[in-house]
Design a protein around this motif. Structure first.
Motif, PDB file in Angstrom:
ATOM      1  N   PRO A   1      10.901  59.387 106.597  1.00  0.00           N
ATOM      2  CA  PRO A   1      11.282  60.337 104.451  1.00  0.00           C
ATOM      3  C   PRO A   1      11.789  61.422 104.541  1.00  0.00           C
ATOM      4  O   PRO A   1      10.789  61.857 105.110  1.00  0.00           O
ATOM      5  N   GLY A   2      13.135  61.929 103.986  1.00  0.00           N
ATOM      6  CA  GLY A   2      13.770  62.705 103.515  1.00  0.00           C
ATOM      7  C   GLY A   2      14.622  63.320 104.853  1.00  0.00           C
ATOM      8  O   GLY A   2      15.705  64.416 104.622  1.00  0.00           O
ATOM      9  N   ARG A   3      14.432  62.593 105.588  1.00  0.00           N
ATOM     10  CA  ARG A   3      15.552  63.192 106.828  1.00  0.00           C
ATOM     11  C   ARG A   3      16.737  63.007 106.400  1.00  0.00           C
ATOM     12  O   ARG A   3      17.753  63.977 106.575  1.00  0.00           O
ATOM     13  N   LEU A   4      17.303  61.903 106.061  1.00  0.00           N
ATOM     14  CA  LEU A   4      18.879  61.815 105.884  1.00  0.00           C
ATOM     15  C   LEU A   4      19.356  61.511 104.306  1.00  0.00           C
ATOM     16  O   LEU A   4      19.157  61.308 102.843  1.00  0.00           O
ATOM     17  N   SER A   5      18.983  63.302 104.099  1.00  0.00           N
ATOM     18  CA  SER A   5      19.418  63.660 103.012  1.00  0.00           C
ATOM     19  C   SER A   5      20.789  63.310 101.976  1.00  0.00           C
ATOM     20  O   SER A   5      21.296  63.637 101.131  1.00  0.00           O
ATOM     21  N   SER A   6      21.453  63.622 102.546  1.00  0.00           N
ATOM     22  CA  SER A   6      22.917  63.101 102.278  1.00  0.00           C
ATOM     23  C   SER A   6      23.991  61.924 102.643  1.00  0.00           C
ATOM     24  O   SER A   6      23.695  61.377 103.789  1.00  0.00           O
TER      25      SER A   6
ATOM     26  N   LEU B   1      24.572  58.166 110.718  1.00  0.00           N
ATOM     27  CA  LEU B   1      23.539  56.945 111.552  1.00  0.00           C
ATOM     28  C   LEU B   1      24.055  55.715 111.700  1.00  0.00           C
ATOM     29  O   LEU B   1      23.423  55.020 112.535  1.00  0.00           O
ATOM     30  N   LEU B   2      24.142  54.551 110.576  1.00  0.00           N
ATOM     31  CA  LEU B   2      24.569  53.580 110.703  1.00  0.00           C
ATOM     32  C   LEU B   2      25.817  53.114 111.299  1.00  0.00           C
ATOM     33  O   LEU B   2      26.114  52.289 111.814  1.00  0.00           O
ATOM     34  N   VAL B   3      26.880  54.059 111.635  1.00  0.00           N
ATOM     35  CA  VAL B   3      27.991  54.033 112.157  1.00  0.00           C
ATOM     36  C   VAL B   3      27.337  53.848 113.802  1.00  0.00           C
ATOM     37  O   VAL B   3      28.220  53.127 114.324  1.00  0.00           O
ATOM     38  N   VAL B   4      26.741  55.190 114.080  1.00  0.00           N
ATOM     39  CA  VAL B   4      26.720  55.065 115.434  1.00  0.00           C
ATOM     40  C   VAL B   4      25.497  53.835 116.341  1.00  0.00           C
ATOM     41  O   VAL B   4      26.199  53.360 117.269  1.00  0.00           O
ATOM     42  N   VAL B   5      24.271  53.480 115.110  1.00  0.00           N
ATOM     43  CA  VAL B   5      23.418  52.262 115.474  1.00  0.00           C
ATOM     44  C   VAL B   5      24.993  50.995 115.703  1.00  0.00           C
ATOM     45  O   VAL B   5      24.564  50.248 117.161  1.00  0.00           O
TER      46      VAL B   5
ATOM     47  N   LYS C   1      13.654  49.125 107.608  1.00  0.00           N
ATOM     48  CA  LYS C   1      12.296  49.028 106.951  1.00  0.00           C
ATOM     49  C   LYS C   1      12.526  49.878 105.781  1.00  0.00           C
ATOM     50  O   LYS C   1      11.350  50.224 104.959  1.00  0.00           O
ATOM     51  N   ASN C   2      12.904  51.580 106.122  1.00  0.00           N
ATOM     52  CA  ASN C   2      12.438  52.353 104.755  1.00  0.00           C
ATOM     53  C   ASN C   2      13.313  53.123 104.397  1.00  0.00           C
ATOM     54  O   ASN C   2      13.590  54.110 103.967  1.00  0.00           O
ATOM     55  N   LEU C   3      14.730  52.666 104.604  1.00  0.00           N
ATOM     56  CA  LEU C   3      15.851  53.380 104.332  1.00  0.00           C
ATOM     57  C   LEU C   3      16.859  53.102 102.758  1.00  0.00           C
ATOM     58  O   LEU C   3      17.802  54.041 102.415  1.00  0.00           O
ATOM     59  N   GLU C   4      15.659  52.422 102.441  1.00  0.00           N
ATOM     60  CA  GLU C   4      16.121  52.040 101.130  1.00  0.00           C
ATOM     61  C   GLU C   4      16.187  53.117 100.239  1.00  0.00           C
ATOM     62  O   GLU C   4      16.894  53.206  99.552  1.00  0.00           O
ATOM     63  N   LYS C   5      14.828  54.487 100.228  1.00  0.00           N
ATOM     64  CA  LYS C   5      14.923  55.230  99.467  1.00  0.00           C
ATOM     65  C   LYS C   5      15.881  56.050 100.067  1.00  0.00           C
ATOM     66  O   LYS C   5      15.960  56.873  98.813  1.00  0.00           O
ATOM     67  N   SER C   6      16.308  56.196 100.855  1.00  0.00           N
ATOM     68  CA  SER C   6      17.858  57.105 101.140  1.00  0.00           C
ATOM     69  C   SER C   6      18.866  56.969 100.846  1.00  0.00           C
ATOM     70  O   SER C   6      19.765  58.024 100.640  1.00  0.00           O
ATOM     71  N   VAL C   7      19.336  55.353 100.495  1.00  0.00           N
ATOM     72  CA  VAL C   7      20.730  55.366 100.244  1.00  0.00           C
ATOM     73  C   VAL C   7      20.460  54.994  98.190  1.00  0.00           C
ATOM     74  O   VAL C   7      21.400  53.752  97.960  1.00  0.00           O
TER      75      VAL C   7
ATOM     76  N   PHE D   1      17.040  47.325  96.059  1.00  0.00           N
ATOM     77  CA  PHE D   1      16.013  45.744  95.233  1.00  0.00           C
ATOM     78  C   PHE D   1      16.354  45.134  96.394  1.00  0.00           C
ATOM     79  O   PHE D   1      15.250  44.204  96.845  1.00  0.00           O
ATOM     80  N   SER D   2      16.280  45.646  97.904  1.00  0.00           N
ATOM     81  CA  SER D   2      16.156  44.835  99.267  1.00  0.00           C
ATOM     82  C   SER D   2      15.987  46.002 100.083  1.00  0.00           C
ATOM     83  O   SER D   2      16.690  46.964 100.683  1.00  0.00           O
ATOM     84  N   LYS D   3      15.782  45.451 101.295  1.00  0.00           N
ATOM     85  CA  LYS D   3      15.859  46.059 102.704  1.00  0.00           C
ATOM     86  C   LYS D   3      17.116  46.293 103.075  1.00  0.00           C
ATOM     87  O   LYS D   3      17.954  45.566 102.787  1.00  0.00           O
ATOM     88  N   VAL D   4      17.664  47.306 104.093  1.00  0.00           N
ATOM     89  CA  VAL D   4      19.506  47.743 104.829  1.00  0.00           C
ATOM     90  C   VAL D   4      19.102  46.702 105.931  1.00  0.00           C
ATOM     91  O   VAL D   4      18.263  47.545 106.481  1.00  0.00           O
TER      92      VAL D   4
END
Length: 729
Positions: A227-232, A239-243, A317-323, A345-348
């Motif tokens: 939490p808090g790392r993906l600030s922008s 991250l998504l493109v690399v994965v 599991k927790n990316l929805e908080k950052s997006v 309203f769901s997991k990414v």
């Protein structure tokens, strides 16, 4: 065959048929199948016979049907080298066959004579089809392998075409890698492995198997997804493109066809198919939060098949908080005249396939999302959206978009999305706050104020007007009391949601009072029915009236409050929650009462029509229609059939229905006053007497008081005769 006859010949002999008693040898082999059975040869002897098994079968050396049968010999089991190492053996009934293994062929027609196929000894066109334009084919015993130049690879499968392997998208010096600490390490890991894989001269240095790379990838993302790392939005896109790129690179290197891996921040499932021909059939990947349904034709695409196909589903599991931002692209979702606010309203999840062109798929894919915990909301819509990176890719941020992706179906727990392209997806919830139009609010307040004033007049009239006292007046009185208190609470406290305990008390009180209104409406219907149908003995004891009018609502509210205590009061209003079916503790009884009152209404009107015809034979048709209409309107008003208009409020865009429902129900007190007070001649006479007493001068009062006019006395006596009777219908 000689005909048998009764003779004295020994076993194995028969008479010669000339009647002289001479015996001759019997040929038992003429009845071969009976004597020996299947898969045998029969040998006749003087006075006897014996059987032998055919080649490929085994049994006693010389036998008869009495002491033996033939069984098939499984040559492939008895001798594993029957066909040699280049073919595999297949047992047949009484025989066997040899089939050459892949990479070998039988040219002589002799069993077990298989020779190597030289796959590389073909013309140039065929060679290109085997290893590709940039590959070199090398023949092996029973197989071949493709050697690829630098920049090309066949991954771990040397029998596929050489496909170009670009490592440029793993740039550790990109802007997103520089701004997000730790992303550069992932890119460096992927690039090192990519370069090693595409370099045929590297002797294993930098190379790693797919399972090891997959584990390293998601171990490295653990810290990034905290939490808090993906600030922008730049960090999220990076991250998504690399994965997604890493999945396409790692997938073909996995050994198993299906691989699943889970960490504290991610969960991934990959399916890989290899072979010379493209795979077919459905694909179903699933995890706790989402599932992907597509097929292998979509995963491979219409381009050149490189010898493998990949499909992967990555769940964060927790990316929805950052997006939970970047909703600028979502347009056209205004509803009820207001703009919604959006919430993830769901997991990414990221859906990845080996198809290089996933921007416009020929066939849509289905993604099923499990909703996050539902909160109490007034109005929501579920929207299928994907994370759209900026024009420059991972270095130019991203926003949520809905292009080419739509909601196929939704329920309280899941949403099925259909998309024409692949990316990273989530379900968004559009929240529509209740903002009633100013005109509707104004109509509600004015109507309720008028209704309250009229209800006060009704209560005073029903309480103190002696000429109309009776069962119906008692019902009208308590109906007006319940409706007055309910309207007063609705006007002053329906939107005061704080404190929460007070809001629950208001919601419970409104539940009880409105149910009380309908209970007294039911009693009104019953009383009207008894007065018109029974005529005599239509009075109902007050104890029974109170038991139904107040007891029934009290029981319903008590059961509801005990079973669903948290259902009273919402974030928007002090009323019943729409979750878990609690609202039906109000709508259920209301529907039942309306159904019963409709029945009473029909019977009553029918009986009234008969009475109009019989009691007033000279009444004109116009007067009949007028009387019938007035009675029907009064009945409908009292029985609350106007509440049926509220059923249309469950549909969108029903502004007209909202105004109709609000006007009818907010003015219900005024309608009760008009129908039961102003339209009643007895009540009007009482009002006239009361006003005359107030407005008359003292002299007039004295003269009236001392008057002994007989007509006046008769008039008073006539009025007094109605003090204890029922009011006229």
């Amino acid at each position: 065959m000689l005909r048998r006859s009764v003779s004295t010949c020994r076993l194995g002999y028969i008479t010669d048929g000339r009647g002289d008693g001479n015996c001759q040898d019997e040929n038992e082999c003429e009845e071969h199948q009976i004597r020996c059975g299947n898969h045998t040869r029969c040998f006749n002897t003087v006075g006897s016979y014996y059987c032998q098994c055919l080649p490929g079968f085994r049994g006693p050396e010389n036998f008869t049907v009495i002491n033996g049968r033939c069984e098939d010999i499984n040559e492939c089991m008895n001798n594993s080298d029957m066909c040699g190492a280049k073919a595999y053996c297949t047992n047949l009934i009484g025989n066997y066959s040899c089939t050459c293994r892949a990479g070998y062929i039988n040219l002589s027609g002799i069993r077990a004579d298989c020779t190597d196929i030289d796959e590389c000894k073909e013309d140039k066109t065929q060679k290109e089809n085997i290893c590709g334009m940039n590959g070199t084919c090398e023949n092996l015993d029973g197989s071949y392998k493709c050697k690829c130049p630098s920049g090309y690879t066949t991954y771990d499968n040397k029998k596929t075409k050489c496909s170009e392997l670009s490592c440029d998208h793993f740039k550790s010096n990109s802007e997103s890698a520089q701004s997000l600490a730790g992303l550069a390490d992932i890119l460096s890991l992927m690039r090192t492995s990519c370069v090693a894989l595409s370099n045929p001269d590297s002797a294993g240095e930098g190379k790693a198997n797919g399972e090891m790379l997959l584990e390293k990838l998601f171990t490295a993302t653990e810290d990034l997804l905290s939490p808090g790392r993906l600030s922008s939005s730049d960090d999220v896109s990076g991250l998504l493109v690399v994965v997604e790129d890493a999945m396409r690179f790692i997938g073909p290197q996995l050994k198993d066809n299906n691989t699943r891996m889970e960490t504290s921040e991610t969960e991934v499932e990959l399916a890989v198919r290899r072979g010379a021909t493209p795979p077919t059939g459905p694909i179903h990947l699933t995890n706790e939060n989402a599932s992907l349904d597509t097929d292998w034709t979509t995963a491979t695409g219409n381009g050149t098949y490189p010898g493998f196909a990949l499909a992967a589903l990555v769940s964060y599991k927790n990316l929805e908080k950052s997006v939970n931002r970047s909703f600028e692209q979502l347009k056209g979702y205004k509803k009820y005249g207001v703009d919604p606010t959006f919430q993830v309203f769901s997991k990414v999840v990221s859906a990845v396939v080996s198809n290089p062109s996933t921007q416009h798929l020929n066939q849509h894919v289905n993604l099923t999302f499990r909703h996050l915990k539902m909160e109490e909301r007034s109005s929501v819509s579920f929207i299928c959206a994907y994370w759209q990176a900026g024009p420059g890719g991972q270095d130019e941020g991203g926003v949520w978009s809905t292009d080419g992706c739509y909601n196929h179906s939704s329920n309280a727990t899941h949403t099925v999305c259909r998309c024409e392209h692949l990316s990273s997806f989530a379900v968004l919830m559009a929240l529509y706050p209740i903002k009633h139009p100013f005109g509707l609010l104004l109509v509600t307040k004015i109507g309720l104020i008028i209704s309250l004033l009229c209800l006060v007049l009704c209560i005073l009239t029903f309480k103190f007007c002696r000429s109309i006292q009776g069962t119906r007046t008692t019902i009208h009185l308590h109906l007006c009391v319940c409706l007055f208190v309910a309207d007063l609470l609705f006007l002053t406290a329906i939107s005061r949601t704080k404190p929460e305990a007070g809001c629950r008390v208001v919601a419970g009180s409104l539940h009880f009072l409105f149910l009380g209104v309908f209970s007294w409406m039911l009693l009104e219907g019953v009383q009207l029915y008894r007065m018109v149908v029974l005529v005599f003995n239509a009075t109902i004891r007050p104890l029974y009236l109170f038991a139904v009018g107040y007891g029934t609502p009290l029981v319903i509210v008590a059961i509801s409050a005990i079973s669903r205590p948290n259902g009273y009061g919402t974030d928007e209003h002090c009323w019943l929650s729409l979750e878990h079916g609690l609202i039906w503790s109000f709508f259920g009884p209301v529907c039942i009462i309306i159904i019963f009152n409709v029945f009473f209404f029909i019977i009553t009107v029918w009986k009234l029509a008969q009475k109009f015809s019989s009691l007033n034979p000279d009444l004109s048709k116009l007067h009949k229609i007028k009387a019938f209409t007035v009675t029907a309107i009064a009945q409908m008003c009292v029985l609350g059939l106007m509440w049926v208009s509220g059923a249309f409020l469950f549909q969108e865009g029903t502004t007209a229905a909202a105004y109709i429902f609000t006007i009818l129900n907010s003015l219900q007190g005024a309608l009760v006053f008009i129908m039961h007070c102003l339209l009643s001649k007895q009540v009007r006479d009482e009002y006239a007497n009361f006003l005359s007493c107030i407005c008359a001068q003292p002299k007039r009062k004295y003269s009236e008081f001392s008057s002994t006019n007989p007509s006046s006395s008769r008039s008073q006596g006539t009025r007094s005769g109605h003090h204890t009777g029922e009011s006229q219908i």
